[in-house]
Enzyme design. Structure first.
Site, PDB file in Angstrom:
ATOM      1  N   HIS A  82       6.582  15.593   5.910  1.00  0.00           N
ATOM      2  CA  HIS A  82       7.192  14.543   5.098  1.00  0.00           C
ATOM      3  C   HIS A  82       7.725  15.131   3.810  1.00  0.00           C
ATOM      4  O   HIS A  82       7.054  15.925   3.159  1.00  0.00           O
ATOM      5  CB  HIS A  82       6.160  13.456   4.764  1.00  0.00           C
ATOM      6  CG  HIS A  82       6.744  12.335   3.974  1.00  0.00           C
ATOM      7  ND1 HIS A  82       7.432  11.304   4.571  1.00  0.00           N
ATOM      8  CD2 HIS A  82       6.788  12.106   2.648  1.00  0.00           C
ATOM      9  CE1 HIS A  82       7.866  10.479   3.630  1.00  0.00           C
ATOM     10  NE2 HIS A  82       7.487  10.945   2.457  1.00  0.00           N
ATOM     11  N   ASP A 161       2.610  -1.907   2.691  1.00  0.00           N
ATOM     12  CA  ASP A 161       3.534  -1.067   1.921  1.00  0.00           C
ATOM     13  C   ASP A 161       4.903  -1.713   1.777  1.00  0.00           C
ATOM     14  O   ASP A 161       5.536  -1.621   0.727  1.00  0.00           O
ATOM     15  CB  ASP A 161       3.670   0.321   2.557  1.00  0.00           C
ATOM     16  CG  ASP A 161       4.609   1.200   1.738  1.00  0.00           C
ATOM     17  OD1 ASP A 161       4.287   1.452   0.562  1.00  0.00           O
ATOM     18  OD2 ASP A 161       5.676   1.583   2.247  1.00  0.00           O
ATOM     19  N   ARG A 168       7.115  -3.534  -6.234  1.00  0.00           N
ATOM     20  CA  ARG A 168       7.157  -2.441  -7.220  1.00  0.00           C
ATOM     21  C   ARG A 168       8.573  -2.212  -7.722  1.00  0.00           C
ATOM     22  O   ARG A 168       8.798  -1.950  -8.903  1.00  0.00           O
ATOM     23  CB  ARG A 168       6.620  -1.145  -6.592  1.00  0.00           C
ATOM     24  CG  ARG A 168       5.098  -1.124  -6.454  1.00  0.00           C
ATOM     25  CD  ARG A 168       4.656  -0.018  -5.523  1.00  0.00           C
ATOM     26  NE  ARG A 168       5.037   1.296  -6.041  1.00  0.00           N
ATOM     27  CZ  ARG A 168       5.186   2.388  -5.278  1.00  0.00           C
ATOM     28  NH1 ARG A 168       4.968   2.332  -3.977  1.00  0.00           N
ATOM     29  NH2 ARG A 168       5.535   3.525  -5.822  1.00  0.00           N
ATOM     30  N   SER A 183       1.382   4.912  -0.939  1.00  0.00           N
ATOM     31  CA  SER A 183       2.511   4.405  -0.159  1.00  0.00           C
ATOM     32  C   SER A 183       2.922   5.423   0.903  1.00  0.00           C
ATOM     33  O   SER A 183       3.069   5.092   2.090  1.00  0.00           O
ATOM     34  CB  SER A 183       3.680   4.110  -1.118  1.00  0.00           C
ATOM     35  OG  SER A 183       4.889   3.933  -0.427  1.00  0.00           O
ATOM     36  N   LYS A 187       1.636   5.533   5.347  1.00  0.00           N
ATOM     37  CA  LYS A 187       2.575   5.601   6.473  1.00  0.00           C
ATOM     38  C   LYS A 187       2.332   6.844   7.329  1.00  0.00           C
ATOM     39  O   LYS A 187       2.446   6.801   8.559  1.00  0.00           O
ATOM     40  CB  LYS A 187       4.014   5.552   5.948  1.00  0.00           C
ATOM     41  CG  LYS A 187       4.397   4.142   5.493  1.00  0.00           C
ATOM     42  CD  LYS A 187       5.742   4.083   4.800  1.00  0.00           C
ATOM     43  CE  LYS A 187       5.670   4.635   3.402  1.00  0.00           C
ATOM     44  NZ  LYS A 187       6.839   4.360   2.562  1.00  0.00           N
TER      45      LYS A 187
END
Ligand code: URA
Ligand code: CA
Length: 441
Positions: A82, A161, A168, A183, A187
């Site tokens: 990621h 999320d 947010r 967050s 995931k």
């Protein structure tokens, strides 16, 4: 338990218990806690922070709000990667085939671009026919058959999320390390891989602009991953300029193909190999980083990784002839050069502005619902530290609309700073965070 007491506790800077965090997240997702109370808690977290245990508890509560992908039919250590988001960051298209070619399955869920950052799904969908909406069965079959697949986030993954991120965005509570870390990691944990390599970007195109904050975010995410029982490590890499030269969907796919064909080297290739080696190491597919690096390079240089990308494109309905003939990818009607009006060194590049310039051509989205044009974007011709003469080409802008060109070119120009002084070279890879600690290079 009452939501207001939890808000007050965090407002007073105290640590919340796991039960309190679960109560709040469950209540928010089922609608019994309203947006205004969730907003107040988010602001209190932004101002007073959370310790690692709280951040992990928040992550678990978010994971539990939805489904967890079951990748157990794939009988091997599955590895995911990621990136915290950047410009010209096409590493997934290079790294996933390299790692799969080394025998480690990659079952990846990627996102779309938003604002100045690009998204892997949009890039892949610029390949004619390519589908990112495989069903879970198709996804698992694709990974079993080809060793890799990249799809969009399916179904009911971390609904907490989605709700919290939307809130947010409009309450000034995006840039908080515990909120970003939970967050992203919720995931990643819900996506079901066993091993995760995080590429935390640092610099003027990244969420975290300072080295300190970037390492702090990396440490927090690694800690969460360990507490969730994952094999995890993070690499902190430079985003003080776009990683590759291309910014825009089909343009970035072309650049990734050129790297996989050994036609192109530079920072994009360097970071890709570095991430791939760490993915092999984290998945226990090699005994040292050096061995992982050697395997990753072999997979790239032998063309095996390129073949893997071809298999993936084929399995996901795309036309793999784009690998032989990248001109089959969508191309813009006009390609116009932006030229330097002075001479000197490229002293710095405002990466966000480069991303926005590409967005203006039509390659990105300002809002989630916006349609993108896969053909457009820009290709930089100079990087920080390069010399330019007056009239040299700084970038080529690819557009289907000449009005967009004017605006994109003006923004691109304002992103490039030219000086008579040669800038200090900066490292591309700033360090790593593993369960053994932080290493800064
Ligand atoms: N990416 C995410 O998914 N969440 C954040 O909070 C920031 C970046
Ligand atoms: Ca091996």
């Amino acid at each position: 338990m009452r939501a207001v007491d939890i808000i007050l506790k965090k407002r007073h800077g105290e640590a919340l218990s796991g039960n309190e965090i679960n109560f709040f997240i469950e209540g928010y997702v089922n609608g019994s806690i309203p947006d205004y109370q969730a907003s107040a808690l988010l602001m209190a977290i932004c101002c007073n922070g959370m310790d690692s245990r709280e951040t992990s508890d928040l992550t678990s509560a978010m994971v539990k709000s939805g489904d967890i992908v079951d990748l157990s039919p794939i009988k091997a250590v599955k590895v995911d990667k990621h990136s915290t988001g950047g410009v010209g960051d096409t590493t997934t298209l290079i790294v996933a085939p390299i790692v799969a070619a080394c025998g480690v399955p990659v079952a990846k869920m990627s996102g779309r671009g938003l604002g100045h950052t690009g998204g892997t799904l949009d890039k892949l969908e610029s390949i004619p026919g390519f589908r990112t909406d495989l069903s879970m069965e198709e996804f698992i079959q694709a990974v079993q058959a080809a060793g890799l697949a990249v799809i969009g986030q399916t179904g009911n993954l971390v609904p907490a999320d989605k709700l919290l991120y939307t809130l947010r965005d409009v309450t000034g509570t995006v840039d908080s390390i515990p909120l970003i870390a939970s967050s992203i990691m919720s995931k990643k944990v819900a996506a079901g891989s066993d091993a995760i390599v995080l590429d935390v970007k640092t610099g003027n195109g990244a969420f975290m602009q300072t080295t300190e904050d970037s390492f702090a975010l990396a440490e927090e995410m690694v800690e969460i991953g360990i507490r969730a029982g994952k094999r995890v490590m993070a690499v902190v890499t430079d985003m003080d300029q776009p990683l590759g030269m291309a910014v825009g969907n089909s343009l970035e796919v072309k650049e990734a193909i050129a790297v996989l064909k050994n036609e192109l080297s530079g920072p994009l290739k360097e970071v890709s190999l570095y991430l791939a080696a760490n993915m092999l190491l984290t998945a226990d597919a090699c005994s040292s980083f050096e061995e992982g690096m050697k395997e990753a390079k072999d997979a790239l240089e032998s063309g095996k990784a390129l073949n893997k990308l071809g298999e993936m494109i084929n399995r996901q309905g795309g036309n793999k002839a784009v690998l032989e003939n990248p001109d089959l990818l969508p191309a813009a009607e006009h390609v116009i050069s932006v030229r330097s009006d002075t001479e000197g060194y490229i002293s710095s590049i405002d990466t966000q502005k480069v991303g926005i310039s590409s967005l203006i051509t039509g390659a990105g989205r300002s809002k989630k619902e916006d349609k993108i044009d896969p053909a457009v974007g820009l290709v930089m011709k100079k990087r920080v530290g390069d010399i330019t003469k007056k009239g040299d080409i700084l970038a080529e802008i690819h557009v289907n609309n000449l009005k967009a060109y004017e605006e994109a070119a003006a923004v691109f120009h304002s992103a490039i700073h030219i000086s008579e002084h040669k800038p200090e070279p900066k490292p591309l890879i700033l360090g790593t965070v593993t369960r053994d600690g932080v290493k800064r290079f």
